[in-house]
Design an enzyme around this catalytic site. Sequence first.
Site, PDB file in Angstrom:
ATOM      1  N   TYR A   1      82.479  32.118  84.754  1.00 22.13           N
ATOM      2  CA  TYR A   1      81.178  33.014  84.808  1.00 22.13           C
ATOM      3  C   TYR A   1      81.354  33.729  83.659  1.00 22.13           C
ATOM      4  O   TYR A   1      80.380  33.948  83.495  1.00 22.13           O
ATOM      5  CB  TYR A   1      82.076  33.435  86.089  1.00 22.13           C
ATOM      6  CG  TYR A   1      81.513  35.019  86.564  1.00 22.13           C
ATOM      7  CD1 TYR A   1      80.187  35.591  87.219  1.00 22.13           C
ATOM      8  CD2 TYR A   1      81.965  35.789  85.365  1.00 22.13           C
ATOM      9  CE1 TYR A   1      79.777  35.997  86.962  1.00 22.13           C
ATOM     10  CE2 TYR A   1      80.957  37.537  85.904  1.00 22.13           C
ATOM     11  CZ  TYR A   1      80.255  37.415  86.889  1.00 22.13           C
ATOM     12  OH  TYR A   1      79.439  38.175  87.243  1.00 22.13           O
TER      13      TYR A   1
ATOM     14  N   LYS B   1      77.694  35.073  81.330  1.00 25.25           N
ATOM     15  CA  LYS B   1      77.635  36.052  80.641  1.00 25.25           C
ATOM     16  C   LYS B   1      76.786  36.359  79.734  1.00 25.25           C
ATOM     17  O   LYS B   1      76.522  37.623  78.805  1.00 25.25           O
ATOM     18  CB  LYS B   1      77.684  36.752  81.642  1.00 25.25           C
ATOM     19  CG  LYS B   1      78.089  36.993  83.111  1.00 25.25           C
ATOM     20  CD  LYS B   1      76.575  37.694  83.296  1.00 25.25           C
ATOM     21  CE  LYS B   1      76.769  37.177  84.848  1.00 25.25           C
ATOM     22  NZ  LYS B   1      75.204  37.011  85.721  1.00 25.25           N
TER      23      LYS B   1
END
Length: 327
Positions: free
Chosen positions: A211, A215
Amino acid sequence: MSVSEKVVQLFKDNDKAVITAALFALVGASVVTRRVFSLLKLLFDVYIRPGKSLKNFGAGRGAWAIITGASDGIGKEFAYQLAQAKFNLLLISRTESKLQALANEIEQKHNVETRIYAMDFSKGIPENLKEIINQLDVGVLINNVATNHEIPTPFFLENDQLIDNIVEVNIASVLRITKIVIPIMKAKNRGLIINCGSFSGYVPSPYLSVYSGSKAFLSTWSAAIGMELKSSGITATAMSKIRRATWLIPYPKPYVKAVLSKIGVPGGASAIPFGSNAYPSHALVNWLISYTFDMHFWLRRNFEHQTDIRNRALRKREREAAAAKSQ
């Protein structure tokens, strides 16, 4: 060496010491000045400097805003505020019933046109969605949809399907839907693309590595296409996204209001080189990350924080498993 020669040498040594001390003082003063200037610029950007008007992107002129992950949280608030600014809306998310309820509410309250499209972003972008988008005058794209790890987990232990889902939803789907929208915006010589990021993309998050990496990609990619599209009147930027309300993590309404009021404003110097810091507390924390401790310090703190969350989540799972077994 005679006494007179020793005296001359002493003065020479003292001159060197004075010069050295002066150089260190000059360097120190320049560092302090730079930091003070960057903080003043940040405060000017987040509290005084106005952003671009939404009218530049077609507000009130029949343009459409596309919002992914629109049925809850930040995406839902973007829908409310963009409808208030008189954009028509294409709302995209997984749950059709939530989308329809939101669309009905917005149409009644703001008298704009809405369309909904229910889909699972982990399955890719359907061809007919591309056909729908190509029929619209798109002025704004909010790439808000994202998925995360269930709990903080070491990369080598993470489920392969979950890894694939994070990459598909957080990276691949954003690329594909943005690629559909850009030609429409270029034809009108105006457009706004907001990619909702995360602090974990700026300070690496151990145990949320996929994750966090997705990002970080979003931040760098947003800066790259932002430069590519600038001459076409299109603004593309990454904004850190929030979940729960605290001083650092505000409610969706003031956060979205801050974002939409600071379009095109860089938000001052920070550790985030490729994004915007529209919300004041975000901008201040980013400045502190840049100008206090080094990145290893913040990485270690993040590691300790995620380790604590993981341990608590594992203990909760153990309690739930024991309770289920006893029934």
